[in-house]
Write a protein that holds these residues in place. Sequence first.
Motif, mmCIF file in Angstrom:
data_model
loop_
_atom_site.group_PDB
_atom_site.id
_atom_site.type_symbol
_atom_site.label_atom_id
_atom_site.label_comp_id
_atom_site.label_asym_id
_atom_site.label_seq_id
_atom_site.Cartn_x
_atom_site.Cartn_y
_atom_site.Cartn_z
ATOM 1 N N VAL A 12 2.304 8.689 0.023
ATOM 2 C CA VAL A 12 3.703 9.100 -0.107
ATOM 3 C C VAL A 12 4.106 8.946 -1.565
ATOM 4 O O VAL A 12 3.723 7.965 -2.221
ATOM 5 C CB VAL A 12 4.620 8.240 0.795
ATOM 6 C CG1 VAL A 12 6.086 8.683 0.665
ATOM 7 C CG2 VAL A 12 4.182 8.318 2.258
ATOM 8 N N ARG A 13 4.871 9.904 -2.051
ATOM 9 C CA ARG A 13 5.333 9.858 -3.447
ATOM 10 C C ARG A 13 6.485 8.870 -3.583
ATOM 11 O O ARG A 13 7.298 8.715 -2.660
ATOM 12 C CB ARG A 13 5.801 11.233 -3.895
ATOM 13 C CG ARG A 13 4.786 12.343 -3.703
ATOM 14 C CD ARG A 13 3.545 12.146 -4.518
ATOM 15 N NE ARG A 13 2.618 13.269 -4.407
ATOM 16 C CZ ARG A 13 1.361 13.236 -4.800
ATOM 17 N NH1 ARG A 13 0.857 12.127 -5.338
ATOM 18 N NH2 ARG A 13 0.590 14.296 -4.672
ATOM 19 N N THR A 92 3.679 -0.067 -0.552
ATOM 20 C CA THR A 92 2.283 0.178 -0.198
ATOM 21 C C THR A 92 1.791 -0.943 0.718
ATOM 22 O O THR A 92 1.874 -2.123 0.369
ATOM 23 C CB THR A 92 1.402 0.242 -1.460
ATOM 24 O OG1 THR A 92 1.762 1.384 -2.222
ATOM 25 C CG2 THR A 92 -0.079 0.309 -1.090
ATOM 26 N N ALA A 93 1.286 -0.571 1.883
ATOM 27 C CA ALA A 93 0.894 -1.584 2.866
ATOM 28 C C ALA A 93 0.151 -0.937 4.024
ATOM 29 O O ALA A 93 0.256 0.272 4.251
ATOM 30 C CB ALA A 93 2.124 -2.309 3.418
ATOM 31 N N VAL A 94 -0.572 -1.762 4.753
ATOM 32 C CA VAL A 94 -1.051 -1.366 6.077
ATOM 33 C C VAL A 94 0.122 -1.546 7.032
ATOM 34 O O VAL A 94 0.753 -2.608 7.050
ATOM 35 C CB VAL A 94 -2.246 -2.215 6.529
ATOM 36 C CG1 VAL A 94 -2.626 -1.854 7.965
ATOM 37 C CG2 VAL A 94 -3.437 -2.002 5.587
ATOM 38 N N HIS A 95 0.427 -0.502 7.769
ATOM 39 C CA HIS A 95 1.526 -0.548 8.722
ATOM 40 C C HIS A 95 0.956 -0.595 10.135
ATOM 41 O O HIS A 95 0.123 0.229 10.510
ATOM 42 C CB HIS A 95 2.419 0.686 8.556
ATOM 43 C CG HIS A 95 3.215 0.667 7.284
ATOM 44 N ND1 HIS A 95 2.643 0.849 6.042
ATOM 45 C CD2 HIS A 95 4.543 0.455 7.062
ATOM 46 C CE1 HIS A 95 3.576 0.757 5.114
ATOM 47 N NE2 HIS A 95 4.739 0.516 5.700
ATOM 48 N N ILE A 113 -2.454 1.504 9.784
ATOM 49 C CA ILE A 113 -2.660 2.648 8.905
ATOM 50 C C ILE A 113 -2.185 2.265 7.507
ATOM 51 O O ILE A 113 -1.078 1.741 7.326
ATOM 52 C CB ILE A 113 -1.925 3.900 9.430
ATOM 53 C CG1 ILE A 113 -2.208 5.106 8.543
ATOM 54 C CG2 ILE A 113 -0.419 3.647 9.565
ATOM 55 C CD1 ILE A 113 -1.713 6.423 9.147
ATOM 56 N N LEU A 114 -3.038 2.511 6.525
ATOM 57 C CA LEU A 114 -2.673 2.219 5.136
ATOM 58 C C LEU A 114 -1.836 3.367 4.582
ATOM 59 O O LEU A 114 -2.264 4.520 4.619
ATOM 60 C CB LEU A 114 -3.918 2.020 4.286
ATOM 61 C CG LEU A 114 -3.681 1.849 2.771
ATOM 62 C CD1 LEU A 114 -2.860 0.588 2.480
ATOM 63 C CD2 LEU A 114 -5.008 1.826 2.017
ATOM 64 N N VAL A 115 -0.667 3.022 4.085
ATOM 65 C CA VAL A 115 0.170 3.991 3.397
ATOM 66 C C VAL A 115 0.303 3.547 1.947
ATOM 67 O O VAL A 115 0.766 2.437 1.666
ATOM 68 C CB VAL A 115 1.558 4.110 4.046
ATOM 69 C CG1 VAL A 115 2.403 5.130 3.274
ATOM 70 C CG2 VAL A 115 1.432 4.502 5.514
ATOM 71 N N THR A 116 -0.119 4.422 1.068
ATOM 72 C CA THR A 116 -0.060 4.149 -0.372
ATOM 73 C C THR A 116 1.080 4.944 -0.989
ATOM 74 O O THR A 116 1.216 6.148 -0.722
ATOM 75 C CB THR A 116 -1.384 4.524 -1.049
ATOM 76 O OG1 THR A 116 -2.449 3.766 -0.455
ATOM 77 C CG2 THR A 116 -1.341 4.236 -2.543
ATOM 78 N N VAL A 117 1.899 4.262 -1.778
ATOM 79 C CA VAL A 117 2.981 4.949 -2.493
ATOM 80 C C VAL A 117 2.530 5.144 -3.930
ATOM 81 O O VAL A 117 2.336 4.164 -4.673
ATOM 82 C CB VAL A 117 4.284 4.143 -2.443
ATOM 83 C CG1 VAL A 117 5.379 4.875 -3.238
ATOM 84 C CG2 VAL A 117 4.714 3.930 -0.996
#
Lengths: 119, 108
Positions: A12-13, A92-95, A113-117
Motif C-alpha cells: 500500500v502506498r 507495515t505489519a503482519v495483520h 498477511i504482511l502489508v508493507t507501506v
Amino acid sequence: QLQLQESGPGLVRPSETLSLTCTVSGGSISSTSHYWGWIRQPPGKGLEWIGSIYYGGSTHYNPSLKSRVTISVDTSKNQFSLKLSSVTAADTAVHYCARYNIWGSFDYWGQGILVTVSS
Amino acid sequence: DIQMTQSPSSVSASVGDRVTITCRASQGIDRWLAWYQQKPGKAPKLLIYDASTLQSGVPSRFSGSGSGTDFTLTISSLQPEDFATYYCQQANSFLIFTFGPGTKVDIK
C-alpha cells in the motif's frame, strides 16, 4: 474446524487506505458467542489489537488507531473487513484476523498477511 | 488504558527446565488474562484463558495462575517444541484488549 483467511494487497502506498478481508469457513460469523477481531504485528515486534466487531455490526477500536480504522461485517459472505486510512511506514505489519470468545481470548487465528507501506 | 508488562523479556533455558514468566497489569483485571505462544512466521496460539484454564489440546506442562494485577505462566518441564515467544493479553473490559510485550524463550 473453523478457519480464518486474510486477503488483500500486500503493498500500500503511503497516505492511502489499507484494506483487508477475513473469510471465515467451517463456522458461522453470526455466532452469538463470539466476536471477530484484527491484530497486527510489525516485523520483529509485538502484537497490537486493532479492533473488533460483532456480527450485528457493533465495533470497538484501539483508541490509538480509532480515528483511522473502520471494521465492517458481511454476514452473507461470512466475512469481516478492515480499513486503515492515511497509512505510513509505521503501519507495515503482519495483520491477523481472529475470533474471540466469551473469556475475551483469541482462540482461532488466520495465518496472517504482511502489508508493507511503501512508495 | 490498561498497560501490560512482562518479565523477563527473554530467558535462556534447557530442555527439562521449569520456566516461569510473569505478566503484570497496570490496574486490576480480575482473571481476564490469556497467554499465547508464537513461533517464528506463525500466528499466535492460545494456551490459557481466564488466567488458569488450559485451552483444549494444550499440554498439561503449561499452567497459569494469578488474579488482579499479577499473573504467571509456568512450563513445568520445557520441551524442544516450547522454544517460542510468549505473550499475555488482558480482556478486562471485553471491549479493549492489550497484549504484553512478549517473552522469548530460547535454548541455553
